[in-house]
Design a protein around this motif. Sequence first.
Motif, mmCIF file in Angstrom:
data_model
loop_
_atom_site.group_PDB
_atom_site.id
_atom_site.type_symbol
_atom_site.label_atom_id
_atom_site.label_comp_id
_atom_site.label_asym_id
_atom_site.label_seq_id
_atom_site.Cartn_x
_atom_site.Cartn_y
_atom_site.Cartn_z
ATOM 1 N N UNK A 158 0.810 -1.229 0.000
ATOM 2 C CA UNK A 158 0.000 0.000 0.000
ATOM 3 C C UNK A 158 0.841 1.276 0.000
ATOM 4 N N UNK A 159 1.941 1.292 0.709
ATOM 5 C CA UNK A 159 2.637 2.576 0.842
ATOM 6 C C UNK A 159 3.898 2.658 -0.016
ATOM 7 N N UNK B 73 5.313 0.646 -1.940
ATOM 8 C CA UNK B 73 5.208 0.111 -3.289
ATOM 9 C C UNK B 73 4.102 0.765 -4.100
ATOM 10 N N UNK C 194 0.950 0.229 -4.891
ATOM 11 C CA UNK C 194 0.277 -0.514 -5.951
ATOM 12 C C UNK C 194 -1.142 -0.018 -6.215
ATOM 13 N N UNK C 195 -1.652 0.814 -5.348
ATOM 14 C CA UNK C 195 -2.954 1.411 -5.627
ATOM 15 C C UNK C 195 -2.774 2.919 -5.762
ATOM 16 N N UNK C 196 -2.179 3.356 -6.847
ATOM 17 C CA UNK C 196 -1.905 4.785 -6.965
ATOM 18 C C UNK C 196 -3.204 5.574 -7.126
ATOM 19 N N UNK C 197 -3.160 6.781 -6.699
ATOM 20 C CA UNK C 197 -4.245 7.742 -6.901
ATOM 21 C C UNK C 197 -5.610 7.126 -6.652
ATOM 22 N N UNK C 198 -6.458 7.176 -7.675
ATOM 23 C CA UNK C 198 -7.848 6.762 -7.481
ATOM 24 C C UNK C 198 -7.989 5.268 -7.297
ATOM 25 N N UNK C 199 -6.977 4.511 -7.672
ATOM 26 C CA UNK C 199 -7.106 3.052 -7.594
ATOM 27 C C UNK C 199 -7.468 2.597 -6.183
ATOM 28 N N UNK C 200 -7.017 3.348 -5.193
ATOM 29 C CA UNK C 200 -7.271 2.906 -3.830
ATOM 30 C C UNK C 200 -8.753 2.997 -3.483
ATOM 31 N N UNK C 201 -9.512 3.745 -4.269
ATOM 32 C CA UNK C 201 -10.940 3.839 -3.961
ATOM 33 C C UNK C 201 -11.682 2.549 -4.260
#
Lengths: 236, 176, 453, 284, 756
Positions: free
Chosen positions: D151-152, D154, D156-163
């Motif tokens: 999550x941090x 690396x 792997x969920x950049x920007x909006x991907x984490x939503x």
Amino acid sequence: MHRFLRLSILLISLFAASSFAADATQAVKMTEDSLGPLVEQPIEFPHFRHAGDVNKEHPEKGGMQIDCMYCHTFARRSAVAGIPPLQKCIGCHQSIESVRETPRIKKLFEYWEGSKDGKIAAKSPIPWKKVHDLPDFVRFNHERHIKRFVFQQNRPVQEACGYCHGDVKTMTVARRSKTLSMGFCVDCHKKDHLVSAEGGTAIGNQAYWYGFKKPVVNASAPLTAKGPNDCWQCHK
Amino acid sequence: MSQRHMLALFNNFEEAEAVVRELRGASIKGFNADSDMVVKSPIEHPEVEEFLGEKPVYVQWFTLGGALMGGLLGFFLISGAQANFFAQVKGGKPIVPFPPNFVLTYEMFILGGVFVSILGFLICAGLPAKRSPLYSAKVSEDQISILVKSDDSAAGELKAIFTKHQAVEIQEEAGK
Amino acid sequence: MKDINEDIAWAKINTDVLKSLENPRKLYWVILAVAIAMIAVAVGCETYQYQMGMGVANMNNPHVWGLYIATFIFWIGMSHSGTLLSAILHLMHADWRKPIYRFAEAMTTFSLMTAGLFVMVHLGRLWQFYYSLPYPNERGLWPNFQSPLLWDAMAIFTYLSSSILFLYVGMIPDLAICRDNIHSGWRKKLYTALSLGWEGTDRQWRNFRVTYLTIACFLIPLAVSVHSIVASDFAMSQQPGWHVTSFPPYFVAGALYSGCAAIITLFIILRYVFRFEEYMTLSILKKTVRLTFAISMVWTYLNAVEFASVWYSHDVASKAVLIQKATGTYAPFWWMMIFCGSVVPLILAFKRFQTNIPVLLAVSLLLNLGMWLERWMIVAPTYSHGYYPWTWDHDQWPSFVQWGIVFGSFGWFTLLFMLFCKIFPSVSMYEVKEMVYHRTLAKKNLGSAKGAH
Amino acid sequence: MSVSNLLENWAEFRHTHPVDDVPHDPYKWAMSIDLDACTGCNACSVACYAENNLPVVGKEKFLHGQSMHWMRIERYWDEDGRDFPDQGAQFLPMMCQQCEAAPCETVCPVGATNHTPDGLNSQIYNRCVGSRYCSANCPFKVRYFNWYDYPTTDNVWPAEMSQQLNPDVTVRGKGVMEKCTFCVQRLTSAKNTAKNEGRIVHDGEVQTACQQACPPGAISFGNLVDADSKVFKQWKAQHVEIAEFEQAKDRGEQDNKLRGYRILEELRSYPSVMYLERVRETAV
Amino acid sequence: MIAGNAISDRAKDFPKNFAKGFVMMDSSFDRRDFLKVLGWGGATVALTGCGFTSVEDGKETVVSYVEATDFMVPSIGVYYNSTCAQCDAGCSINGRVREGRVLKLEGNPASAINRGKLCGLGQAGVQHHYNPDRVREPLLRNGEKGEAITWEKAYALIAEKLQGVSGEEIAFLTGAMSGHTKVLLENYLASFGCKNHFAYEAIAPGVVRAANKKAYGVAMPRFNISKAKLVLSFGADFLGSWVSPVHFSQQYGQFRKGADGQRGVLVQVESKMTLTGANADRWLVVRPGTEGILALGLVNALGTASGDVAAAVKDYDRARVSKDTGVSVEQIDKLVALLKSHSPSLVLAGSAAEGYAHGSQNAAAINLLNQVLGNVGKTVVGPVSVPFPQMSPVVGNTAALANVSDALDAGKYKVMFSCGVNPVFSAPTAMKFQEHFAKVGFKVAFAHYLDETALQADLVLPLDSALEDWGTSVPEYMAGDDAQINIQQPLMERLHANTRGFGDILLALLKQRNPESYKNYTDYYAYLRGAVLQNKNALGGSGADDDEFWDASLSNGIFKLAGSVANLSGSISAGSLSLPNAPVADAQYPLHLIPSVNANLRDGRNANQPWLQESPDPLTTIVWDSWVEIHPKKAAELGIVEGDIVEVAGKNGSIKAQAYLFPGIHPDAISVPLGRGHEAMGRYAKGFGVNPFHILDAVFDKETGELAMHETRVKVSKTGQRVIVVKDEGAAGGKQMGKKIAVRLNTDHVDLSKEV
């Protein structure tokens, strides 16, 4: 011989002390620290005015005995209790003229209608601060606890909610009243709680797992079971 | 009557042995060979100690008690802790399984034994201790010493025995 | 050749040994500097790993353990020599152990500490290490006592604390000597405090003797249990190549073996650095070497037993792992382990090499290398050839992070050990005196017997 | 943790449930996968990524064997030396088998992995210290370790991907072991609903993400205690018993017309996933 | 404005009430409010899930709804039905929305196409939506850079550029189109009198459509796989990527169990094993391009044909067929016996058969086999068509690209729009599309990403993702017995403020042309709703209240309506059939290049979705990269081992990729997957793998003009470099090493009728 006496007393007390220490692990110490800091809310919400008992002598100091779940409606339907929508506050306060001009209510209406200086847009949510915050890997389910204790066993709402949230009807909420540490939860889950069929839960042999001992159904003693004891109940 | 301490240093173990033997043999008034005499040596010297008479050692009782306590505590602590997870079994094993608990009980048995033995050692050997009134660094090098406590009256007699057996040095300290 | 010269004056023993606390040879400082540099490498690697996650060590899904656990076992094994020399030989009244058991015990203590570090380094969440300790906490949780890792932790804790106590108790008379001979500075305070007011009275000696013997008795089963528990980490698992009943004795033998090899190495180094030629005599070295040779043959035998039982049994998966060890990617290391562990010690059988210091230094280092490889060959090949063929890995090679930390651990051990030797007497003075005394007595008796004729 | 508790309930603590004398009740989650229907399309695997917040590790880390797919599709070829695999490949979806006597459970030093009353092998991320012993001891190698901080550091969920992340499932940080959970967040929610209504979960009321996605419907999931559930019927029809290490099929009973089996059953870990053998026409 | 169905997961049984609930809120409640992304206390995902305990009392803010309706309960998911836009199969999706964010896509059980199922590609739709590389602003070319401009400016610019341009000089290149967007597009083009709408799909069954049209009278009949006892597929990867894979997979599940306990048998004929081939009972490897010969051989061997068919196939005796195709005589006999015993059967012609210059002939021969077997009307049945011809799909094909490319070369167009296609990436270099494209004066690209085509454009207009946009679509392959129109509705609020739906843009452009006719429609939603309600009766809502009908429809996610079933014309004829002889070896380029279609990556438009990149290719288990499949025998011949970087060189260029030894391929062929090798598009697509589209020869099917994808011949040579292949398969290489892991039984050991 007195040396042996000393020695045996020493050994026995050592054993007793360590056993006691091991035994007393569940007693969760509550310190000032474990209740979290005092929090300043955007509006100091007077829970005691809303949920508090009626004070006949000084009605202005007493409360209105509003049920917790009148406002916190999500608690019985969802894992998350949530904060009541602003609409809910306005719904009542629109027609309560007597306090309309008090500073807190004025502030409240600023969030609904927008503030004059334009800093708060109309219909913006009130930025309440979290007080009862659990770590992100803990999932406490409000719905189940309320269903179990309020609806199935007819415990008073204040008591059920108050077990974790404290005596809300006497306060504004600025800090926690309980540690809400894992030991606090586990403590309660280890206790035998009444299981009543009248509330509608056909517990079946579930109680075996939750209480680890098969309940004797027809005994005269009331049926009890422990809380769930597997980790996945709260951590996923 | 006031008491005084006296320390005699010997180069030779045979001499020291002879002194002890003689002191125990002679009955000197104001001096009790069993309780007032301490032999200090640079090495573990069972032969010398033999002449001091049978003095029992209790450390092993501490060991026994400690080991038993450790074992019991281990077993109950572990089983009790396991009983906390009453609805979670692991690997299809019982909640309180014996083989691992025995291993740990065994370790706790030893741990308790060792710890309490050391405790017992300190208690029995009177350690940590204040220095005795008379001490010579020579003892930790190569000389054997005999420390006696006696009434003033017996001092002369003791000193004579020491000198007789070629004491290298005799230190005295006046009692209170 | 004598174990020790009986004419040596007791006072000289004191001065000689106490001298080691003050002015070692220059090599000492060189070793210290190298050790610190090695630690710096490890600290750098560990910091990087801590920041980024275990992935930088280049482990992967089947290969979850890597060098850390292998090196952990290595260090645990190393610790067994101290117990062997101080406890077992003590019970056997082997006098020749006396000049060298102190540093062997120190080795035990420090290699255990190093091993403990590897448990930490290996953890994915080092900062949550305390979860594995059994102590009452606000979570109401206990560690899992069924896990061999926890037995390990328990055994190592017991072993470490007992070893430290044993080392300390055995050192009290010597600490008193130091106290009596050093008259200033922090050392004086240290020795005064640690010697607990020891004066060598008959009461003290009497209790001392019994206590020392008792703890020695405890230490022997403890040492055996420690390494067999480490073996259970593997033997209790279900993996082919690990699930072997003979692992516990095999591990114990390997432990004694690597411990002895390390003793030879350190013997040679200490002897030179602290000018202990008179005490750590070649005769003692010879005895140690012979002991090592014997143990190496035990190890070789147990190794053969393990292979044979795998080969002869019907456990196809374990057999496949064995074949893969001998022929697969790990083959060079595996054969090197056999060579270093079983062939190289044959040199020790030759009398002329038993006191040849350069040869012994080289051999002991090779033996240690072999023993380290043994541990690696236990851990890694099973991962690349487990039960489940789909996950058989392209053989994973440890990254510089793993190598750096393993490398640094030797520095860490050396630093602790060398500091110990500089602060505390690494040759037991009172026991060397005893040894000398016993020899004098023996000689006297011999002489008087002769005289009678 | 008191001694009195130990003495009082000693017999309970010595039961070797659930495989032995005490059966599961009221839930025992189990799965059956029909390999004849499985096409190997990977829909289940992607569904698992979506449901369980699995990080995409990227090419470099995949190369190092650090991939995080809780559900992997294995593809096997025939080993009879023919030039062409003319009976096709064999696909096998492999995920945590939720063993009843799971080798991983006993070895965890902190007790982060346990057996739940409803027969699942639970993994508690926040308790995990990352000793990786569970993975070392897993015969199927279906446990996946967070080698990096996805999550941090690396990201792997950049920007909006984490939503997109599922709020019901904890996002794992570095140093934590994870594995298939049988979508426990769905199970818990279904069980809670059922409890509120005073009943047990009906068959089909809860689906795992992989089962839900599986286009040919090869995956069945349900409660093995519930005699009405499809999974129960399938296990029954195939004469597969949960606490056996050798089934009727292996013993050659039932005229060998059975095709239910469990993988590495002989290790006696009693997996909760039954596979149905792939079938191939002989006439062609 | 209201919309939407919202079904909390426990109230799925009462969608109607909820629809009503919406109606009541009409005046006070804005849908967008509900879709607003909220950070709910305790319900959001914290990225540091299990690191240090992250309790910081009083630091975090609890965000609450200002107004909430009854069904809006924090932490409880709400489900919306919509339509998947990841490929053109038209699966209905059911999106889980929580706190205003769409979390996961699942299948909508009400849709006859996917019946609640969804493939990996479809599920990755959320990654398209949340993709960090999406275009967020309209971009105007300024030298080499794109400059963000406002929509007003963009529209004005288009108007300006279209000034004085005749309809003939405008071209509109799109992918497949249907539904109301298509109507709007046609209207827009009609307003110029422009007829240049090209529908291009890089991978489309164009030849098969034409062959079907000839044989059955319809381009895309329904194939009842579940009713067939034997499926004989000539290279149709219906489980992977062909036409409507989720539907077919779902049918395949039933087919394997068999309605009456008789398990369906699948035989796959192709030169490179596809996912379907890997699941076949018998995978028959044929010499590339000889599928038609085998089909005719089977017709001949069946011996049931008469008339001109018998005459046409009489030369195809078993020995010749066996020699030409490489399939053994015994195998042909077995297959014939099976075809006779398993009736009804189903014969499918797929991309491996159609991808040749004689592709039409191949497909016709295969269809002929179907007809001879009497499957038409049994397993091949007529599709249901939607009673709104203006909405029915325009299907894309590769011939369209050839046409547009030629016209561009001739300099016919001054303004060109491109939407949803990426021809710069997917056109063979031999076609010189990029060069031709550059000749256009003003190029407008409607784009989600700055892909290769968008980078060439003068104006890039950012589109809404499918999860934020409104729309309707009519699937080309109509699976059910009822006609189905799919509804697409937003599952959440627009993620980026400055993207627009394609419908909205078209409407705005139409308003430029025709302000009067469209003035009533504030946006595309209004247009859509109006258009639907206008045809309420035909859409199955006769008599219903407008709002109620609309809400119910959105709640269903589809309009189900009785359509007319087309009859299949059944004349069996082999009149025009003339198959060329088996191909001869080419000395310079000895190998056939088979560009394979991966179920997840297809033509590469979804390459920027990391789940798809990391989802292993089912057959090779390779991730994140391209590879060259070579048969182990051939590889041994060439001295190639796994991981060797090989150069694949054809007449029109070469690519370099890692070799993978793959037993499921004809030794005279190699295969490279399509979809990777992007030079732009985004962080997950760019720089991973190679693009075999570019080295394809510009050979076309003789009848239809479709690009013959399998016709390229290449040679393979080692470059001397070697890499480790990044794949899931371990060192054992897909062997079970004697363990019982994935087991296979023969049919005679199984009794499916006793199974549950």
